[in-house]
Scaffold this motif. Structure first.
Motif, PDB file in Angstrom:
ATOM      1  N   MET A  42      -8.770 -53.756  31.693  1.00  0.00           N
ATOM      2  CA  MET A  42      -8.620 -52.315  31.446  1.00  0.00           C
ATOM      3  C   MET A  42      -9.463 -51.908  30.247  1.00  0.00           C
ATOM      4  N   LYS A  43     -10.245 -50.878  30.415  1.00  0.00           N
ATOM      5  CA  LYS A  43     -11.106 -50.365  29.343  1.00  0.00           C
ATOM      6  C   LYS A  43     -10.578 -49.001  28.918  1.00  0.00           C
ATOM      7  N   ILE A  44      -9.818 -48.963  27.832  1.00  0.00           N
ATOM      8  CA  ILE A  44      -9.241 -47.722  27.327  1.00  0.00           C
ATOM      9  C   ILE A  44      -9.827 -47.470  25.953  1.00  0.00           C
ATOM     10  N   ASN A  45     -10.375 -46.269  25.765  1.00  0.00           N
ATOM     11  CA  ASN A  45     -11.076 -45.960  24.528  1.00  0.00           C
ATOM     12  C   ASN A  45     -10.351 -44.929  23.668  1.00  0.00           C
ATOM     13  N   SER A  46      -9.675 -43.962  24.287  1.00  0.00           N
ATOM     14  CA  SER A  46      -9.036 -42.902  23.502  1.00  0.00           C
ATOM     15  C   SER A  46      -7.877 -42.298  24.275  1.00  0.00           C
ATOM     16  N   PHE A  47      -7.104 -41.469  23.580  1.00  0.00           N
ATOM     17  CA  PHE A  47      -5.982 -40.788  24.207  1.00  0.00           C
ATOM     18  C   PHE A  47      -5.739 -39.449  23.529  1.00  0.00           C
ATOM     19  N   LEU A  56      -2.620 -38.672  27.942  1.00  0.00           N
ATOM     20  CA  LEU A  56      -3.773 -38.872  28.818  1.00  0.00           C
ATOM     21  C   LEU A  56      -4.693 -39.878  28.139  1.00  0.00           C
ATOM     22  N   PHE A  57      -5.118 -40.883  28.894  1.00  0.00           N
ATOM     23  CA  PHE A  57      -5.970 -41.941  28.362  1.00  0.00           C
ATOM     24  C   PHE A  57      -7.352 -41.858  29.008  1.00  0.00           C
ATOM     25  N   PHE A  58      -8.376 -42.203  28.229  1.00  0.00           N
ATOM     26  CA  PHE A  58      -9.759 -42.098  28.679  1.00  0.00           C
ATOM     27  C   PHE A  58     -10.482 -43.416  28.479  1.00  0.00           C
ATOM     28  N   ASP A  59     -11.459 -43.690  29.361  1.00  0.00           N
ATOM     29  CA  ASP A  59     -12.244 -44.925  29.249  1.00  0.00           C
ATOM     30  C   ASP A  59     -13.416 -44.721  28.295  1.00  0.00           C
ATOM     31  N   ASN A  60     -14.294 -45.717  28.235  1.00  0.00           N
ATOM     32  CA  ASN A  60     -15.440 -45.677  27.316  1.00  0.00           C
ATOM     33  C   ASN A  60     -16.423 -44.558  27.627  1.00  0.00           C
ATOM     34  N   GLU A  61     -16.443 -44.111  28.879  1.00  0.00           N
ATOM     35  CA  GLU A  61     -17.359 -43.047  29.291  1.00  0.00           C
ATOM     36  C   GLU A  61     -16.728 -41.663  29.196  1.00  0.00           C
ATOM     37  N   GLY A  62     -15.486 -41.592  28.754  1.00  0.00           N
ATOM     38  CA  GLY A  62     -14.803 -40.317  28.629  1.00  0.00           C
ATOM     39  C   GLY A  62     -14.108 -39.850  29.893  1.00  0.00           C
ATOM     40  N   LYS A  63     -14.014 -40.706  30.897  1.00  0.00           N
ATOM     41  CA  LYS A  63     -13.347 -40.351  32.147  1.00  0.00           C
ATOM     42  C   LYS A  63     -11.853 -40.619  32.041  1.00  0.00           C
ATOM     43  N   LEU A  64     -11.069 -39.744  32.643  1.00  0.00           N
ATOM     44  CA  LEU A  64      -9.614 -39.888  32.648  1.00  0.00           C
ATOM     45  C   LEU A  64      -9.215 -41.142  33.416  1.00  0.00           C
ATOM     46  N   ILE A  65      -8.333 -41.927  32.832  1.00  0.00           N
ATOM     47  CA  ILE A  65      -7.837 -43.140  33.491  1.00  0.00           C
ATOM     48  C   ILE A  65      -6.687 -42.750  34.408  1.00  0.00           C
ATOM     49  N   GLU A  66      -6.801 -43.133  35.665  1.00  0.00           N
ATOM     50  CA  GLU A  66      -5.792 -42.754  36.640  1.00  0.00           C
ATOM     51  C   GLU A  66      -4.926 -43.920  37.074  1.00  0.00           C
ATOM     52  N   TYR A  67      -5.292 -45.154  36.705  1.00  0.00           N
ATOM     53  CA  TYR A  67      -4.450 -46.296  37.062  1.00  0.00           C
ATOM     54  C   TYR A  67      -3.286 -46.418  36.082  1.00  0.00           C
ATOM     55  N   GLU A  68      -2.261 -47.133  36.511  1.00  0.00           N
ATOM     56  CA  GLU A  68      -1.054 -47.258  35.694  1.00  0.00           C
ATOM     57  C   GLU A  68      -1.264 -48.269  34.573  1.00  0.00           C
ATOM     58  N   ILE A  69      -0.846 -47.890  33.379  1.00  0.00           N
ATOM     59  CA  ILE A  69      -0.894 -48.770  32.214  1.00  0.00           C
ATOM     60  C   ILE A  69       0.468 -49.463  32.143  1.00  0.00           C
TER      61      ILE A  69
END
Length: 92
Positions: A42-47, A56-69
């Motif tokens: 899992m690549k999580i960069n910010s929230f 809401l959590f975002f990946d390294n590219e700024g895309k919204l993460i839709e999978y379950e953490i």
């Protein structure tokens, strides 16, 4: 009454529940700090916190993460290095 367990015990519990290894990731922004138990891929960069959607959590590219953490712990869930276990019906 609130009970607490260590973060390593919580990690072991989550790993047993999802049948995968997890790692602890601590993140913070201007207002709060989050502790996440995530799988290594899992690549999580910010929230951010949205009043309608919650966290809401975002990946390294700024895309919204839709999978379950697997596990999200806010600052109020960790006190003195322990994960506070709150009952479902205790109103908190």
């Amino acid at each position: 009454m609130e009970e607490g367990i260590s973060l390593s015990a919580m990690k072991a519990l989550v790993e047993k529940k999802i049948n995968k290894k997890t790692m602890v990731k601590v993140m913070w922004n201007d207002t709060e700090k989050m502790t996440l138990l995530i799988t290594p891929n899992m690549k999580i960069n910010s929230f951010i916190y949205d009043e309608k959607e919650g966290y809401l959590f975002f990946d390294n590219e700024g895309k919204l993460i839709e999978y379950e953490i697997p596990c999200i712990l806010s600052e109020r869930d960790l006190i003195n290095g322990k994960v506070i276990l709150r009952g479902i019906n205790d109103g908190k």
